[in-house]
Structures are given as C-alpha cells and as structure tokens.
Design an enzyme around this catalytic site. Structure first.
Site, PDB file in Angstrom:
ATOM      1  N   HIS A  60      20.927  12.797  34.881  1.00  0.00           N
ATOM      2  CA  HIS A  60      21.528  11.250  34.455  1.00  0.00           C
ATOM      3  C   HIS A  60      20.517  10.273  34.110  1.00  0.00           C
ATOM      4  CE1 HIS A  60      25.387   9.430  33.478  1.00  0.00           C
ATOM      5  NE2 HIS A  60      24.674   8.150  34.334  1.00  0.00           N
ATOM      6  N   HIS A  82      31.205   8.508  30.142  1.00  0.00           N
ATOM      7  CA  HIS A  82      31.908   8.566  31.445  1.00  0.00           C
ATOM      8  C   HIS A  82      32.990   9.905  31.826  1.00  0.00           C
ATOM      9  CE1 HIS A  82      31.641   5.240  34.644  1.00  0.00           C
ATOM     10  NE2 HIS A  82      30.730   5.623  34.372  1.00  0.00           N
TER      11      HIS A  82
END
Lengths: 228, 708
Positions: free
Chosen positions: B35, B81
C-alpha cells in the site's frame, strides 16, 4: 442594506450566499462569526446551509446555543430581517423563532435534486418581486426537511413557498420529502423571518439558473411590505 | 500483522547494523507494505506517460496539479478504499472520501468536486445490496457534510465483486498557483506542526490490511478500519485554505495510510532532510496509545506541516479561529533520518531515510498471458424492442439517480452539469473557463485483453471530452486488481497500465496521479481487473460547451467508427445471454489522429455528438433524447449492430443544410448514415414503435426497486 452571513463551524453554503449577493451588486455584506455579541450594525442576517457543529446531535441543536442566536430576538424585535436557508431554516425552527418542526425526509435519505416551487405569499421583503403562483426551479439538498406544523395552529403559519410540479400543481408526487401540505418555506407572522429548504443561492446566475435572482434583488432594493 | 517477513528483517538488520526495535520494525514493515511502497507496481508505474507543459506536480506528490491559466491550478487524484469498504462499508467509504479530499487541500487547493466509481455484486444478492446501501450512505454523509459536491460516478455490477466490492474516490480542487503547497520538508530548525484530530488506536496496521486478500479472518480486522469525522475535516479544510492564502507553511501533508510515519518520512525524503519528533507531544485521544500505535495509527483528519518558527504564532491563531487542535511535535534536522524520542529525551527509534528505500525484488515478478475462452453471444436473432426494454431495466444500464440524489451535487454553486447524463461540468469561479470530468473503467475488456482494454479506456474518455468542446488535460488512475503474486494477474496489471499509458501519450494527456489497489481477491478468486480513470478536460469559454443531446427535429444521424469493428462483450450479451466473452476492439490510430486533427473544423458543423458506450448505439441514442422532447428513427439496422459496443465510435447529429460539408470533411473516415431525429412520443427502430415514456419509466425507476 447591510447584510451579515452567520458562519458556524460546519457551515458550507456561506460562500455560495456571499457569491450570489455580490453577483447582484451587494456592497455591505460580511461574514459574521457565530460568537458575535451584537448584530445592531446589520439590517439582515443570513443563516446559511451546511452542517453546523457537524449536526451529529440534531440539526441546528448546537448552533442555537451560540452568541449569535442569543442576539437574534432583539435584532428581530428592532426590525431586522432574518433569512435561514436549509440548515439555517433548521436552526430557526430549533430555536423557536419559527413555528413547527423539521423531521427527517419521508424516505429517511438525503435528497439532492431540482424541484419546483409555487410562490404563495409575495407580501414580504423577500418575495415581493415574485408574483403569486409563479413556479420556480431550485435545488434542494437535505436529509431533514420534512416540515410539520405539529401543535401550531395552521393560521399562524405563513406559507411562502410550496413544492409543486412544473405546472404549479401542488400534489403528493411533487412533494420530495413528506412536508405537511408541501410546505417548502415559511415566515413569521410579520414576514420578516423567512425559513426555506431550497437553495435560492445556487440559482442566481444565467449559467446555473435564475429563479433566485428576484429574491436577492428584492432584498437589496429594500422594498416590499413586511408588516402586513 | 505488521511483522516484517524474515527476509525483510534480515535486510533491515543489515542496513541498521543491529536488530530493529519494535517501533522501528513497525515503521519498516508499514513503509514496505504494498500500500505504501508500491513494491510490485513501481517498476510498471515508473514508465507511464506524465508529460505536460501544464504540470506543477505529478505522481509522487500528494496529488497531481496542472496549471489552467488565469493564475489558477487544478489538483486531482483518485484512490481506492476497497478493503475497508468490504469489511465496514459505511466507514470505509466515508473515510475514503475524507482521505482523498485531504490529498487535495493539503496542496492549497479548495476541494470543489468529488466522484465515486463503484463496483458491487449483483443486486439480487442481499450482501451486495447491503454493501451498496452503506457505501452510498457513507459517501453521502461525508461528502455532503464537508460541502464538496459529488459530480459523477460509475456504478457497475459483476459477481466477482460480491465479496470484494470496489470503492474508488476521485477528488478535484482549485487553487491559486502562487499558493500551491508541496510536501517537501526543508530548513533545519523549522518546526513540525501536528493539527487536526487527536491520535487514537483506529486504523493501526490499516496499510497491511489493504495489502492482503480478504478471508473470513478479515472481519476481525474491523478495528483496522478508521472512523470518519466530516465535521473535523470541514474545520481542517477551512484552516488549510487560510494557511495557503497566507503562505504560512513550508510544506504540508495529510496523515493518510501509515499516518504519522509516512507523512513525516515522505516529506523528509522529498526534501532530503531529516525529522526528529518527541512522541510525548503527539496529541492523544486516550492515554494508553503506545509509541508503535502512535506511529502506525490511521486516525482520520490529521495534518502534518513544516513551519518556520517565526510564523508559528500566525498559524496557530488561524487554527484556533477554526477550532482545530494543534501541537508542535518536532523539528527538521540536517541528518537525513527519522529520529523519535519520548518525553525524557530517550531515543525511541533512529532510522536513516536511506535504509527505508525499498529496492529489493517485489512480491510478484512473473507474468503470464492467459488465453480466455471467447465464444461470443449471437445477437442477430433477438427481438429489438424486448431487448431494449430488458436493457433499460438492467442495473448495468438503468439510471442511478437513486444513488446520486443522495449526494449533494450543487453545493459550492459551481456545478454547471450535475450527474446523470454524460460528462459533468464545473465552472472555474471568477474566470470564463469550465472543467469537464468523466470516470470510466472497462473491466470486461481489461480481463479479456489487458493492453487493448487500457488503451480503449483512455481513448473513449478523451473523445467524450473532445465532443463536448473540452480539451482533456490530465488523467488520474485507480488500478484495482487481484493478487499480483499470481503471474496472470501481474500480466493483467502490467499490460493494461502500458495500454493506458500508450494511449495517454498518443493523445498527449498526462497521467498525473493515481493509486494502486492489489489483492482484491478472496477464496473464490480475483475481481475482474478494474482500470478506472478519472479524466479532466478544460474549455476556455463556458459558452462553447456542446452537450450530447438532440437539438432539433429533422437532423440527420451519422455513426463514425475509429476502431476495427470486432465484436466485444456488451451489456446486451451479458443481460440477454449471460455472456461476457468476445474480442476487444483495436483503435485505428491513424483514423483517430485524423479525426482529432480535423475536429476543429468538424465539430462546429455538428448539432450534437455522443460517444457510444455501454448498451451500444441504441442506448446512446436513447440518452440523446432524454432532455429536449425529441426522439429518433432508425429505419434499418441489424440487431447486433444496435447493441454493439465499439472501441471508439460516435453519433453525430447533423443539420441537413450542413450535411454536404460534414461529409466532405469526414470522407476518409466514412461516416454511416443511420437515421433521423424526430419529434413526438415514439422511438422507431426497423419500423417498430416504442413509447419513449415507457422506456424512460423503465430506465429511471428500475434501480430503486432493488431497495423497496
């Protein structure tokens, strides 16, 4: 005409209102912090849309305990005008300066769309430039706009705008949020404190729509009979 | 969770010449998570096309920024998300909006638009309905409250998104070019100022969680999902706008994934300086937050700024006025290192920034093309009226007003064209300019032929802007794929990114920001690969916009195709035959270039124009007659051609008096005459009449029926 736009943390239509009034030549127009002690220098206060203090508790519930709201009753008594839009209308109802209640929308969801309004009362300093029965196209954007007079005698409510269809018919299909009798805006008996759910400030120039312009021009020219 | 792999630990130990303590190990592992480090995707992303004379900031900054003239810039970016939303959809979506807005306003740009491309399982599945309702409520509550209008989105459905729903969020801001703020720390002795929410334990390890597949175990990760507070964000936005206007900071960055760690490290790295922080000064929501948690917490609505000591008084006065908490927690140091202390001056962590560079082989490197079965549906024998009715009612086509009417699309009083029909338009206040915004992702095509899928996505989007009179000026991407350690997934990723970049280069539209979300996968397999792009266009005079809607009865309709005409999977083949197979069209690059170079002459002859997209020609024509009380007639066309989805094809409405001129200008592109614009209540195709009102009813009411 000296105008103050009340700004609370979480207000989000304050800049839009400033822009709309300035577009039409407003000179004496300021932002006012919610902690202001006196409003005596102003002729009109705008309570803008938004989510004051986050509105996590109940719409307008915290804003009405501000210094600005403490100063409003004497400001109104001295002849000042008050215009509450969306969250501003919610504050006016919460504070008791306007009668009735605003509940969550019939479908319990936020509604953002273009609606039509029928002008019901032109005998106020806000609406005298419209004609009775005019049909206006304006956006609404709220979760809590379902107006109910509960406990208020209907003759004490001055209805200024009603939701209608594009031909001006007031019907249940044209009622976006379940408001009693399609009420979209009301005023106090003197017509000097106006609360409305639709966002007139978003339709004040040729690119976005023009149905809010007579309201702004009416205010700025300072005409109309507020004492009927 | 949050433990370094044996191999990574070995590398860290070698670099530090000692074993890292637990705080240091946490910092390394989070900075090296997929990430934060893009460890798998970096080799491919480093090659994408990013050039533009307008570029003020590109990939690697908080968001991309482009100069639009008249003293203004736009900043925009898209993020995913996905993992948080699959587990806790309301908070996942809300914090997604909050996070992307911070990337924008941290640059000194006021966020003025957001969009939200979404993917879910089909709505007959109760879990997917629950995910959609909660995601929409999350976007609605957060976006509406902070006063940023939601301008468009793109919601599609596929079984592969049943567990791993995809929640992508795009935001755009406008600022003054002389007020742009970058995330580059500098100036030894300058202060590190923390402001916004107090740090709690929420979202500790969120970046790891976003770098893993979803399993039953994942539900236990709910504490890794952050909690949204849009009221706090709104106060922080207003404070940051005043900070930018008054030039009060040297640098600024929001605390996003990996919170205090990534914001401090990234600002220091960009400026080639170090940062030292006293963790006892970090404002805490509760007393028992450990140093490890402090550095890894993903509590929302927090900012980190570098401030000259002489400006501290001014900036804290601004924060006080906006009722935002703050604390000075450290300073910029010469030595390029992150140094953490506790209140007594005792060292908590010392990490040379050089040692944080992730330059070891990524998790996945093997690529493998996988041949997919391509037995296409035969659309030649279908009943056209019945097919059109089924398409209108299908969730792959029908109007999503049930969704976008829950989003305030007009707050800010800049929305010229709200969501619902083609591109959305936002004006640039105080200028004559306007911006167009589109979202597009073609997962079926990227799945079948990744390179072509990526290429088509950019070309179709760009043409949509051109047809509206806009010049596309930039792209932001959000790349949602499965587990890249599987060779065919890495191939999907690498090839589709290359396709996107090649098309961007061909059209000179730079990719200025983006986000990668990998491991969108569960026991049943990976999601269909979604290469989602947000494209922004600019028009100098708002009066010159051309909308994709019929203008007058009697106009002649032409179809112009710039691709090779193979049969791709279509909404029709999916809805009628449950078949998502086919070939992916190749764009005819010469024809495309020719069209673009002649566009300035062609478009003024056109009354309206529209790209053919989902649902093919039939749906594009239907959408062109939604606004102006007009209809159309197509006298004769094969049913397959009515629903075909082209690589790049457009419909032109031409006034008969201009037809000759149009045909001579476009002769080499061979436009086909297909029909006429009519007035009245009926749409007529191959002699069969359909009531427009009935189709509109199916189109507008069907989606909401899922939730009765």
């Amino acid at each position: 005409m000296k105008i103050g736009i009340g700004v609370f943390p979480g207000s989000n239509c304050d800049r839009d209102a400033m822009y709309a009034f300035k577009c039409h030549g407003a000179k004496g127009i300021d932002y006012i912090h919610y902690g202001v002690e006196t409003l005596s220098e102003y002729d009109m206060i705008i309570l803008p849309g938004g989510f004051s203090f986050g509105d996590y508790l109940r719409t307008g519930a915290i804003a009405v305990h501000s210094e600005l709201f403490s100063a409003l009753p004497s400001f109104i008594a001295a002849g000042g005008l008050v215009l509450g839009v969306c969250n501003g209308f919610q504050m006016l109802v919460e504070s008791g300066l306007l009668p009735g209640f605003l509940l969550r929308n019939r479908e319990h969801r936020f509604i953002s769309k273009q609606i039509h309004l029928r002008v019901e009362d032109t005998d106020t300093p806000f609406t005298y430039k419209y004609s009775k029965g005019d049909v206006l196209r304006m956006p609404i954007a709220h979760t809590t706009g379902n107006y109910q007079p509960a406990g208020t005698s209907e003759k004490d409510i001055r209805v200024i705008f009603r939701y209608c269809d594009e031909d001006g018919n007031v019907s249940d299909e044209a009622n976006p949020n379940g408001s009693h009798d399609n009420i979209a805006a009301i005023s106090d008996p003197k017509g000097r404190v106006l609360g409305m759910m639709p966002h007139f400030e978003r339709v004040c120039d040729p690119i976005l729509g023009e149905s809010g312009i007579p309201l702004i021009k009416g205010i700025l020219e300072g005409g109309g009979n507020g004492n009927s | 969770m949050g433990i370094l792999s044996a191999n990574d630990l070995k590398i860290v130990t070698e670099r530090l010449k000692r074993k890292p303590n637990s705080v240091e190990a946490g910092i390394f592992s989070v900075m090296w998570s997929e990430h934060c480090s893009y460890r798998t995707s970096k080799p491919f992303l480093s090659k994408i096309f990013t050039d533009s004379p307008r570029k003020l900031a590109g990939p690697g900054e908080n968001a991309g920024a482009l100069d639009i003239g008249d003293g203004y810039f736009v900043a925009f970016k898209m993020e995913s998300h996905n993992h948080p939303s699959a587990i806790e959809p309301y908070q996942g979506a809300a914090t997604g909006i909050g996070g992307i807005l911070r990337d924008i306003f941290t640059m000194g740009a006021r966020p003025v638009a957001s969009t939200d491309p979404l993917r879910f399982g089909h709505m007959n599945d109760p879990h997917s309905r629950h995910l959609l309702e909660e995601v929409v409520r999350g976007v609605s509550d957060y976006g509406n409250s902070v006063g940023v209008p939601t301008l468009c989105g793109e919601t599609q459905f596929d079984d592969s998104y049943g567990i791993n729903c995809l929640v992508n969020v795009f935001a755009l801001g406008i600022g003054r070019t002389d007020e742009i703020i970058k995330g580059r720390a500098s100036g030894t002795g300058n202060l590190v100022l923390y402001f916004g929410s107090k740090t709690g334990r929420d979202g500790v390890d969120g970046a790891f969680f976003a770098s893993d597949e979803l399993t039953e175990e994942s539900k236990k990760n709910r504490p890794s999902v952050q909690i949204a507070n849009p009221f706090q964000e709104k106060k922080v936005i207003e404070a940051c706008m005043e900070i930018a206007r008054k030039h009060l900071v040297v640098a600024m960055q929001d605390m996003g994934a990996a919170g205090l760690t990534s914001s401090s490290v990234e600002m220091a790295e960009r400026g080639n300086v170090g940062i030292s922080m006293d963790l006892s000064k970090v404002p805490l929501r509760q007393n028992d937050v450990t140093h490890y948690e402090m550095m890894l917490s993903e509590t929302q609505e927090r900012m980190l700024a570098i401030v000259e000591p002489g400006r501290l008084k001014e900036i804290t006065a601004v924060l006080k006025r906006h009722e935002v908490d703050w604390a000075v927690i450290g300073e910029v140091i010469d030595e390029p290192a992150l140094k953490l202390f506790d209140g007594d001056g005792e060292s908590v962590a010392v990490i040379p920034l050089e040692s944080l560079q992730y330059d070891v082989p990524p998790a996945g490197t093997k690529r493998e093309k996988r041949d997919l079965e391509t037995s296409q549906a035969d659309l030649s024998q279908i009943s056209v009226p019945s097919a059109i009715r089924k398409l209108m009612a299908s969730d792959l086509i029908n109007s999503k007003h049930w969704i976008y009417e829950q989003y305030d699309s007009r707050v800010g009083a800049d929305t010229v064209r709200p969501p619902g029909n083609g591109f959305s338009v936002l004006r640039v206040m105080k200028t004559k300019k306007a911006l167009s915004i589109t979202n597009l992702g073609l997962e079926d095509w990227v799945q079948l032929e990744p390179y072509n899928g990526g290429f088509n996505t950019v070309v179709r989007s760009a043409l949509e802007h051109y047809l509206g009179g806009f010049t596309p000026i930039g792209i932001t991407d959000c790349l949602n794929y499965g587990n890249p350690e599987k060779p065919h997934i890495l191939e999907q990723f690498a090839a589709s990114v290359k396709g996107m970049s090649d098309a961007a280069e061909l059209l000179s539209v730079p990719i200025i920001s983006g986000n990668v979300s990998l491991y969108n996968e569960n026991e049943n397999g990976a999601v269909k690969p979604l290469l989602q792009i947000g494209m922004v266009g600019l028009i100098e005079d708002i009066g010159d916009i051309s909308y994709p809607e019929f203008q007058k009865t009697g106009s002649r309709l032409y179809l112009l195709e710039l691709s090779d005409g193979v049969n791709s999977p279509t909404v029709a083949s999916k809805v009628l035959f449950d078949n998502d197979q086919g070939a992916v069209p190749r764009i005819d690059q010469n024809a495309l270039k020719e069209f673009i170079s002649n566009m300035e002459k062609i478009l003024p002859l056109v009354s309206s124009a529209r790209m053919i997209s989902r649902g093919g020609l039939a749906l594009a024509l239907f959408k062109m007659c939604l606004e102006n009380g007009l209809a159309f007639e197509i006298p004769k066309m094969e049913s397959g051609d009515l629903f075909k989805e082209y690589g790049a094809a457009m419909i032109f409405e031409i006034d008969p008096s201009l037809e000759k001129k149009f045909l001579s200008l476009t002769a080499t592109l061979s436009p086909k005459h297909i029909g006429t614009v009519t007035v009245g209540d009926d749409i007529i195709i191959n002699g069969e009449k359909m009531k427009k009102a009935e189709l509109i009813e199916l189109y507008s009411a069907s989606f909401g029926r899922n939730f009765l």
